[in-house]
Scaffold this motif. Sequence first.
Motif, PDB file in Angstrom:
ATOM      1  N   LEU A  34       0.779  -1.249   0.056  1.00 45.70           N
ATOM      2  CA  LEU A  34      -0.093   0.150   0.045  1.00 45.70           C
ATOM      3  C   LEU A  34       0.791   1.270   0.147  1.00 45.70           C
ATOM      4  N   GLN A  35       1.834   1.301   0.936  1.00 47.15           N
ATOM      5  CA  GLN A  35       2.729   2.253   0.998  1.00 47.15           C
ATOM      6  C   GLN A  35       3.341   2.653  -0.466  1.00 47.15           C
ATOM      7  N   VAL A  36       3.910   1.488  -1.081  1.00 47.89           N
ATOM      8  CA  VAL A  36       4.586   1.552  -2.220  1.00 47.89           C
ATOM      9  C   VAL A  36       3.786   2.088  -3.339  1.00 47.89           C
ATOM     10  N   ASN A 177      -3.887   5.789   5.879  1.00 48.51           N
ATOM     11  CA  ASN A 177      -3.043   6.918   5.719  1.00 48.51           C
ATOM     12  C   ASN A 177      -2.761   6.900   4.059  1.00 48.51           C
ATOM     13  N   ASN A 178      -2.617   5.811   3.549  1.00 50.25           N
ATOM     14  CA  ASN A 178      -2.365   5.714   2.190  1.00 50.25           C
ATOM     15  C   ASN A 178      -3.208   6.261   1.458  1.00 50.25           C
ATOM     16  N   ILE A 179      -4.478   5.666   1.600  1.00 54.49           N
ATOM     17  CA  ILE A 179      -5.697   6.162   1.044  1.00 54.49           C
ATOM     18  C   ILE A 179      -5.902   7.633   0.992  1.00 54.49           C
ATOM     19  N   LEU A 180      -5.868   8.206   2.138  1.00 51.10           N
ATOM     20  CA  LEU A 180      -6.096   9.635   2.500  1.00 51.10           C
ATOM     21  C   LEU A 180      -4.957  10.567   1.818  1.00 51.10           C
ATOM     22  N   ASN A 181      -3.699   9.775   1.600  1.00 51.62           N
ATOM     23  CA  ASN A 181      -2.762  10.733   0.947  1.00 51.62           C
ATOM     24  C   ASN A 181      -3.226  10.795  -0.773  1.00 51.62           C
ATOM     25  N   ILE A 182      -3.502   9.721  -1.140  1.00 51.01           N
ATOM     26  CA  ILE A 182      -3.835   9.945  -2.839  1.00 51.01           C
ATOM     27  C   ILE A 182      -5.180  10.843  -2.917  1.00 51.01           C
ATOM     28  N   VAL A 183      -6.129  10.688  -2.060  1.00 53.58           N
ATOM     29  CA  VAL A 183      -7.179  11.620  -2.151  1.00 53.58           C
ATOM     30  C   VAL A 183      -6.810  13.182  -1.913  1.00 53.58           C
ATOM     31  N   PHE A 184      -6.020  13.302  -0.830  1.00 59.11           N
ATOM     32  CA  PHE A 184      -5.535  14.568  -0.714  1.00 59.11           C
ATOM     33  C   PHE A 184      -4.690  15.461  -1.685  1.00 59.11           C
ATOM     34  N   ASN A 185      -4.051  14.368  -2.394  1.00 56.15           N
ATOM     35  CA  ASN A 185      -3.056  14.752  -3.548  1.00 56.15           C
ATOM     36  C   ASN A 185      -3.758  15.338  -4.557  1.00 56.15           C
ATOM     37  N   PHE A 186      -4.988  14.492  -4.811  1.00 58.08           N
ATOM     38  CA  PHE A 186      -5.700  14.886  -6.118  1.00 58.08           C
ATOM     39  C   PHE A 186      -6.249  16.528  -5.697  1.00 58.08           C
ATOM     40  N   PHE A 187      -6.619  16.709  -4.712  1.00 57.21           N
ATOM     41  CA  PHE A 187      -7.200  18.069  -4.294  1.00 57.21           C
ATOM     42  C   PHE A 187      -6.141  19.228  -3.968  1.00 57.21           C
ATOM     43  N   PHE A 188      -5.069  18.780  -3.695  1.00 50.91           N
ATOM     44  CA  PHE A 188      -3.878  19.772  -3.302  1.00 50.91           C
ATOM     45  C   PHE A 188      -3.123  20.005  -4.387  1.00 50.91           C
ATOM     46  N   ILE A 189      -2.776  18.912  -5.289  1.00 49.45           N
ATOM     47  CA  ILE A 189      -1.733  19.116  -6.285  1.00 49.45           C
ATOM     48  C   ILE A 189      -2.364  19.878  -7.504  1.00 49.45           C
ATOM     49  N   PHE A 190      -3.550  19.589  -7.990  1.00 53.15           N
ATOM     50  CA  PHE A 190      -4.100  19.867  -9.306  1.00 53.15           C
ATOM     51  C   PHE A 190      -5.121  20.849  -8.979  1.00 53.15           C
ATOM     52  N   ALA A 213      -0.528  17.285   1.553  1.00 53.57           N
ATOM     53  CA  ALA A 213      -1.258  16.094   1.786  1.00 53.57           C
ATOM     54  C   ALA A 213      -0.693  15.299   2.476  1.00 53.57           C
ATOM     55  N   THR A 214       0.617  14.972   2.281  1.00 52.90           N
ATOM     56  CA  THR A 214       1.385  13.844   3.171  1.00 52.90           C
ATOM     57  C   THR A 214       1.325  14.296   4.702  1.00 52.90           C
ATOM     58  N   SER A 215       1.401  15.458   4.890  1.00 50.33           N
ATOM     59  CA  SER A 215       1.401  15.872   6.362  1.00 50.33           C
ATOM     60  C   SER A 215       0.092  15.824   7.060  1.00 50.33           C
ATOM     61  N   LEU A 216      -0.913  16.148   6.313  1.00 51.26           N
ATOM     62  CA  LEU A 216      -2.406  15.955   6.746  1.00 51.26           C
ATOM     63  C   LEU A 216      -2.646  14.689   6.885  1.00 51.26           C
ATOM     64  N   SER A 217      -2.267  13.599   5.994  1.00 47.39           N
ATOM     65  CA  SER A 217      -2.911  12.339   6.167  1.00 47.39           C
ATOM     66  C   SER A 217      -2.308  11.719   7.467  1.00 47.39           C
ATOM     67  N   CYS A 218      -0.882  12.072   7.653  1.00 47.81           N
ATOM     68  CA  CYS A 218      -0.121  11.394   8.658  1.00 47.81           C
ATOM     69  C   CYS A 218      -0.663  11.876  10.273  1.00 47.81           C
ATOM     70  N   THR A 219      -1.156  13.360  10.130  1.00 52.17           N
ATOM     71  CA  THR A 219      -1.830  13.668  11.165  1.00 52.17           C
ATOM     72  C   THR A 219      -3.078  12.792  11.895  1.00 52.17           C
TER      73      THR A 219
END
Length: 465
Positions: A34-36, A177-190, A213-219
């Motif tokens: 999942l992390q990879v 955490n990994n799922i959240l990171n992907i979801v947040f990436n979409f909204f934060f990057i693009f 996105a990484t920091s928010l998902s870790c939190t």
Amino acid sequence: MRRVSNPINLLDRSIPVGIIIWSLAWPSILEQILQVTVTYVDSAMVGSLGAHATAAISVPTSTIWLINGWMNAFAIGFSVLMARNLGSGNTMRAKQITKQALFSSVYFGLALTLIGIILARYLPAWIGAEAEVQLLARHYFHYIALGYFPNLVMILISTLLRCSGDSKKALYLNGLNNILNIVFNFFFIFETISLGSLQVKGLGLGVKGAAMATSLSCTITSILLLIILIGTDNPIRIRLFERFSYEKSIQRSAIRLGIPVALERSTLSLGQIVFTKMVGTLGTTALAAHFLANTAESITYLPPSGFSTAATTLVAQSLGSNDKELAKKFANLCTLWGTLLMSFMGLMLYIFAPNLMGFFTSDAAVIALGTTILRIEAFAEPAFGLSMLAFGVFRGAGDTRRPFFISIAGMWLLRLPLAYLLLHTTSLGLLGIWIAMASDLTLRGIICLVQYRRFTWLDSWKETH
């Protein structure tokens, strides 16, 4: 919160050794997958922004690995000590160690955040990246550093749960955490996200958004892990507001276990920083290929990482119960299975190198260069896997100094001098740097095999009592 059943007794002789190992290894392997996967998706998202964006992330990557190494060292120091007490039947002591680890993480996590914020201002210029890349790298590292405290808590609780034999909860939460990171990436990057015919507006923050996105998902994940630790049935369940007394003996033992791990990770990561500086002199294409090839190679770590985690837990608990024969059985089987699987992954890396590089970028030059260096690295994968498994065994036995010395020998006596020599005396460029890396990993595996087969690590745990 709903209670869940306790994990199996890892020292139960009536359960086959292979089943116990697999019960710990498969959640760790799945968690690594999942992390990879998230790392791949993350890199592909940033890669879609261009080579400069990819290079910007690669600039602080080695330093981020260094700080993450310190976090893991902190977690290992307390977790191995906790596992040893669980193995000896001293559950109350194990819970006391868990509680002290959490309180200590507050101070250490805030210190790492401050260090990261300071480094973010100066590192990109020191690496020698292009001006446009430097600005992006500073922003990226700054927002990653803001999440260091929750990241430390997430790593600590996950490691404590795994070493207690409860690897499934760590899997579930780190998967989230990994799922959240992907979801947040979409909204934060693009700036816009296409959901079929629906267009959703994003923040369009680019590289900086990936870090946020990484920091928010870790939190979010660290908070949920804390709730899991105090609210579900597990061997180290604690109550935060119980009376707590700080014990110097716990701190000393955890530091004695953790410092060599921190030095080992520092040795490797500082070497990687010097490595990145060498690559930086070769231009943006080489820097992007180097970063993406490292990312692609991470898929090969999955089997040995899972079995290394299992070996650490099982060896620690077996030696805590003073059962050397059981510890040896666990270690031998974990090492054999992990190394065989790593060898298979090396073969897959060689065959599918172009496909892996093509997943991250459409830049033909980056793909071609990345494919070549990945195929060089594929030959070192069996030895690298063996070293990862041996390190897991050594740490479980309390022998955290041996991996440190082996890492020094490989990185500073072979990899860096050879890379420098090949870079300045041949026209190999990035290929020479990766030949040096493969040589280091091969030597490390040979040394680990010799050290492991001596079985002196079976008595190393006594030093931490």
